[in-house]
Design an enzyme around this catalytic site. Structure first.
Site, mmCIF file in Angstrom:
data_model
loop_
_atom_site.group_PDB
_atom_site.id
_atom_site.type_symbol
_atom_site.label_atom_id
_atom_site.label_comp_id
_atom_site.label_asym_id
_atom_site.label_seq_id
_atom_site.Cartn_x
_atom_site.Cartn_y
_atom_site.Cartn_z
ATOM 1 N N LYS B 76 0.866 -1.178 0.000
ATOM 2 C CA LYS B 76 0.000 0.000 0.000
ATOM 3 C C LYS B 76 0.909 1.236 0.000
ATOM 4 O O LYS B 76 1.952 1.245 0.674
ATOM 5 C CB LYS B 76 -0.891 -0.028 1.262
ATOM 6 C CG LYS B 76 -1.902 1.122 1.339
ATOM 7 C CD LYS B 76 -2.813 0.994 2.567
ATOM 8 C CE LYS B 76 -3.839 2.113 2.637
ATOM 9 N NZ LYS B 76 -4.745 1.969 3.801
ATOM 10 N N SER B 155 -9.863 2.347 3.032
ATOM 11 C CA SER B 155 -8.932 3.054 2.169
ATOM 12 C C SER B 155 -7.964 2.160 1.398
ATOM 13 O O SER B 155 -7.361 2.608 0.430
ATOM 14 C CB SER B 155 -8.117 4.033 3.018
ATOM 15 O OG SER B 155 -7.262 3.312 3.905
ATOM 16 N N SER B 179 -10.199 -0.046 7.160
ATOM 17 C CA SER B 179 -9.563 0.137 5.851
ATOM 18 C C SER B 179 -8.915 -1.104 5.258
ATOM 19 O O SER B 179 -8.494 -1.091 4.104
ATOM 20 C CB SER B 179 -8.511 1.251 5.929
ATOM 21 O OG SER B 179 -9.144 2.504 5.896
#
Lengths: 491, 485
Positions: B76, B155, B179
């Site tokens: 990420k 997210s 997330s």
């Protein structure tokens, strides 16, 4: 109208840890800008603080030295404001759970008075970087501000007193005491010119005897005792003028310019930031247990108060000399070296506080920077005590030692005395011969002397000493000369 | 090859059936060919990946391989990667190249894994749809048709979409309020948010420090266990990381579930939950009963306060955490600042997106003089009550099971105009972060052709139990093996 002056101090002391409070960067002073700033110090994204255990130990040592309670659960808070030299946009500090709780310091004042100043608390925090406004220009020649983050993250303790101080004299005496305390503890190098110890002064006035405190102002960043004294006098006068004209004091922060003896407002209470303090979620509360406190207690050196008592006892010094010699740990150690190498502690104290201290002041140097050691001075004082040199001769030797003329090997004082022929003659036979020879050429003065009364005779003695010293090429022992003279003239 | 799990790829690399160079080449080509429609990557590090693959093959030839040597994956874009742009999905950091690795990144590097690039995300991890990224929204590989595109959740939507689209077998992710779990559920992959403190946060760009936690995402529970083996552990650079031993999370995957006590928090089966979703979750719970688990209803009495408390605490921490983005030292700086105030205000006005600004404003307000007690302190009290709810529940049961999200993947743009509707996406996930306990999202069926996730919540540091429960479920169900067409 008569006024009471009410003063409280906030003192920022840089802790003498090798590395910063939340990163492994060096705290050494004077490096090239930004060479001691790591990713953590620069507040790069994702970096995290890791507490430096030594900073906590130093803070606990301070707490023990000022008779304070130690905060067993020490919590860090974020104090939020934007400034270019504050990389994270907040300062990590302590608000509600400081490491050092209430304590006190007793301060000696002139005339044998003493005053207790209470410590409200002391907390750990990180220092900011520095903004550099000089000598930086962009490609179009526009002035720029540079940021040096070497200092950012240096551990500080902020020490906050109760408003127990009532004059500039007391404030300075307290400040000097605090300076000597943190220096003796070894937790702060005490170098005010480098900002290691910085004083903010809160001042207010109230009608004499009133119980209600007046509105206070804060004067920031006083970096010498002299400026502190001047700034307080200046601010007291300013407030008094306003109050006596029927005006009101505005709560504000002021900056004092010591070179011009002026102050100006920096910001008022209304303009003050809302710092939005909240507990720092990157740092867990630090638990200070008994074992940790003991690990700090065993590091406590002899503190100035205890040292002063010992100096009076061990060296038979008077209160004043003992006080002056015990305040600064380095000066204390220097004195003890000097005293250990001569047999006359009182004479050692006179030389350390007299010639040596005057010379440091003249050269604007600290004890640590002095070119001579306590041992060397002790060796010289020993030669004064055993009459090898006169005190005027000793001053010449001292000067030579200071200039490094004695070399670094062995007994430098003896080498200089030898080389410069400063050894005084104490052989009474030889001295008597000189006296006889000189007196033979001064019949008129002898007659004058013998007619004079006791009081006048003392003065006239000087008239003989000059020629005697000249005749002995400055090497005759003045005390012996005086004795011989008196004996011969009074005969 | 791209359909295989980390465990399978690891075995094939070990057997010599395929090399890391071949595997890496294949996946990089897939990303090139396919990611145009998903936008799941912000940065693809082709050259570095090929060099790492070559090194991994050499390491294996030298006999120094472990389970991860030569296995491709992605990070990420919230984890700092030395020498590779790390943006957190923000214009503010579009030009930022860290000179250091996050601890998680360093751990994968040390294990010899091959990072293919950095996945897309909501700006500074603030969002539940990966629509707030400065680098454009991510599209869910599920439910694609010519009229509409669906969100992957957020997210960590880039990581979830990339795994669902089989561009990578695994990706790191972070979870502050859901997330990891919500995008994993919406994309039909398996994700784990570990106990707060289990995975180092060093080098992981902070949103809300007391809630942020790194975690894992892959198609199978077994792959999550393999990832956590690399990621978990004490880090001297993160003083909030837990200094306790890390088990081998793969060692307990095959334990039978007989006697496992499952609790169903009644507050999580409320009328806010889509009934078709509820049916899928209850079906999954039935599978657990078949595996020998006992099921009972439990209560988390303060569950309804979680969203309100979270949206005080998280923005408050964020408002301070994001102060460092001031245009002075790195990142975006506005053109021609007139003075210091202009530098700050324009840099931040131009560099941050709307959701980030909204949360900075909310957090600043909550911490302001006169409001601090009513908001921040009150929220902290609620947080302690919520923690106590979980502590009490785990006196009665071993794990809690619930839905992950109230509804399946929604259409892009549907919730962007109403922040509160978006915040309610995390209604079942947020309390877990406030309590700091670990939780997983496991594929558990479909509604209208869209994946549904089962949330399994465990007690502190019981990741091994969660992975065991998820793995056993995946031995008897095939939901995690479904691919979008």
């Amino acid at each position: 109208m008569q006024w009471d002056i009410v003063i409280g101090l906030e003192i920022h002391a840089q802790l003498a840890t090798k590395t910063k409070i939340f990163s492994g960067s060096s705290t050494a002073f004077g490096a090239e800008p930004n060479t001691q700033a790591s990713a953590v110090d620069l507040a790069m994204p994702g970096t995290l603080p890791v507490p430096n255990e030594q900073a906590f130990r130093y803070a606990v040592m301070f707490g023990l030295a000022v008779n304070a309670e130690i905060g067993r659960r020490s919590v860090f808070d974020r104090k939020n404001y934007f400034y270019p030299d504050l990389p994270k946009g907040y300062q990590t500090t302590q608000l509600d759970h400081p490491i050092v709780g209430p304590g006190f310091v007793d301060v000696d004042l002139a005339g044998g008075r003493s005053k207790r100043v209470r410590i409200h608390h002391a907390h750990l925090e990180e220092d900011a970087g520095k903004s550099l406004h000089e000598s930086l220009f962009d490609e179009r020649g526009q002035g720029m501000t540079g940021i040096d983050l070497n200092r950012a993250g240096t551990p500080l303790i902020e020490i906050v007193t109760e408003p127990d101080i009532n004059s500039a004299e007391e404030a300075v005496a307290f400040a000097k005491k605090l300076h000597s305390l943190v220096s003796s503890l070894g937790i702060c190098d005490g170098d005010m010119s480098q900002g290691s110890l910085r004083f903010d002064v809160n001042i207010s006035l109230k009608p004499k005897g009133s119980d209600t405190l007046g509105t206070r102002t804060e004067t920031k960043n006083l970096n010498s005792f002299r400026f502190m004294e001047q700034a307080i006098a200046h601010e007291v006068e300013r407030q008094m003028d306003i109050l006596e004209d029927g005006g009101r004091i505005i709560q504000e922060t002021r900056l004092y310019n010591g070179d011009r003896d002026e102050s100006r407002s920096m910001r008022s209470k209304e303009e003050a930031n809302d710092y939005r303090y909240f507990p720092c979620p990157d740092l867990l509360p630090v638990v200070i247990d008994d074992a940790f406190i003991e690990s700090a207690r065993v590091l406590l050196p002899e503190l100035p108060d205890a040292r002063k008592a010992r100096f009076k006892e061990q060296y038979s010094l008077n209160d004043y000399d003992a006080s002056l010699l015990s305040d600064d740990a380095r000066l204390s150690a220097f004195f003890e070296d000097t005293a250990a190498h001569c047999k006359d502690a009182k004479l050692a104290a006179n030389w350390v506080l007299g010639e040596f201290s005057a010379r440091l002041n003249a050269d604007n140097e600290t004890v640590a920077q002095a070119p001579i050691s306590g041992i060397q001075l002790g060796q010289l004082v020993a030669r004064i005590a055993d009459n090898t040199v006169s005190s005027s001769g000793a001053k010449k030797v001292f000067e030579a030692l200071w200039n490094g003329d004695g070399g670094s090997e062995g007994n430098a004082a003896d080498a200089i005395i030898e080389a410069q022929g400063l050894k005084q003659v104490s052989d009474t036979g030889a001295l008597e011969a000189i006296v006889d020879e000189v007196l033979a050429g001064m019949p008129e003065q002898i007659a004058q002397y013998q007619e004079a009364d006791e009081k006048k005779r003392k003065k006239l003695m000087g008239g003989f000493m000059g020629p005697l010293m000249k005749a002995s090429k400055g090497q005759g022992n003045p005390r012996l000369f005086t004795e011989i003279l008196q004996r011969k003239l009074n005969a | 090859m791209h359909n295989k799990s980390v465990a399978e790829l690891s075995r094939e690399l070990e057997s010599g059936k395929i090399s890391s160079v071949e595997l890496t080449r294949e996946l990089l080509d897939r990303i090139k060919a396919e990611d145009g429609q998903y936008n799941s990557f912000i940065t693809v590090t082709e050259d570095l990946a090929m060099a790492d693959a070559k090194a991994a093959d050499e390491q294996r030839a030298a006999g120094n391989a472990n389970a991860w040597t030569g296995v491709p994956f992605a990070h990420k874009d919230i984890f700092c990667t030395n020498g590779v742009a790390t943006t957190a999905g923000s214009k503010m950091l579009a030009n930022f190249v860290p000179p250091y690795d996050a601890t998680v990144v360093a751990n994968f590097r040390a294990a010899g894994a091959v990072c293919l690039g950095k996945t897309n995300m909501d700006e500074f991890a603030m969002g539940s749809s990966t629509e707030s990224s400065f680098f454009g929204p991510v599209t869910n590989p599920w439910g694609l048709n010519k009229d509409e595109k669906r969100v992957p959740g957020g997210s960590s939507g880039g990581s979830a979409a990339a795994i669902a689209a089989r561009l990578v077998p695994a990706a790191t992710a972070t979870d502050t309020g859901g997330s990891i779990r919500q995008p994993a559920a919406l994309c039909g992959v398996t994700g784990l948010k570990s106990t707060y403190g289990r995975v180092s946060r060093y080098g992981m760009i902070a949103f809300a420090s007391s809630l942020d936690q790194g975690g894992t995402m892959a198609r199978t529970a077994e792959d999550n266990a393999l990832m956590l083996n690399v990621m978990a552990g004490f880090d001297p650079k993160d003083s909030t990381s837990a200094d306790r031993a890390v088990p081998d999370y793969t060692a307990t995957l095959n334990q039978p579930l007989k006697g496992l006590r499952v609790g169903l928090p009644k507050e999580y089966f409320s009328d806010q939950l889509n009934p078709a979703m509820e049916q899928q979750v209850r079906n999954a719970v039935k599978e657990y009963e078949k595996l020998g688990a006992t099921v009972k209803e439990v209560s988390l009495p303060h569950a309804e306060l979680a969203i309100a408390a979270y949206y005080v605490i998280a923005p408050a921490e964020a408002s301070a955490n994001l102060s460092r983005f001031d245009g002075v030292r790195y990142g975006y700086r506005c053109d021609n600042p007139q003075d210091l105030n202009d530098l700050y205000t324009r840099t931040r006005a131009e560099g941050f997106g709307n959701e980030v600004k909204r949360r900075i404003l909310v957090g600043t307000y909550a911490l302001s003089a006169g409001y601090f007690d009513a908001y921040y302190l009150k929220a902290q009290k609620v947080r302690r009550l919520i923690q106590q709810d979980f502590i009490n529940a785990f006196k009665e049961v071993d794990v809690l099971m619930s839905p992950v999200s109230p509804s399946p993947a929604f259409v892009q743009g549907e919730k962007t105009s109403d922040p509160v509707t978006m915040y309610l996406e995390d209604i079942f996930t947020i309390a877990v972060n406030l309590a700091g306990v670990p939780a997983m999202s496991v594929p558990a069926g479909f509604v209208d052709g869209l994946p549904v996730g089962l949330q399994i919540i465990g007690n502190y540091f019981e990741e091994a139990r969660l992975l065991n429960a998820a793995h056993q479920f995946q031995q008897v169900t095939g939901w995690h093996q479904k691919f979008p067409q």
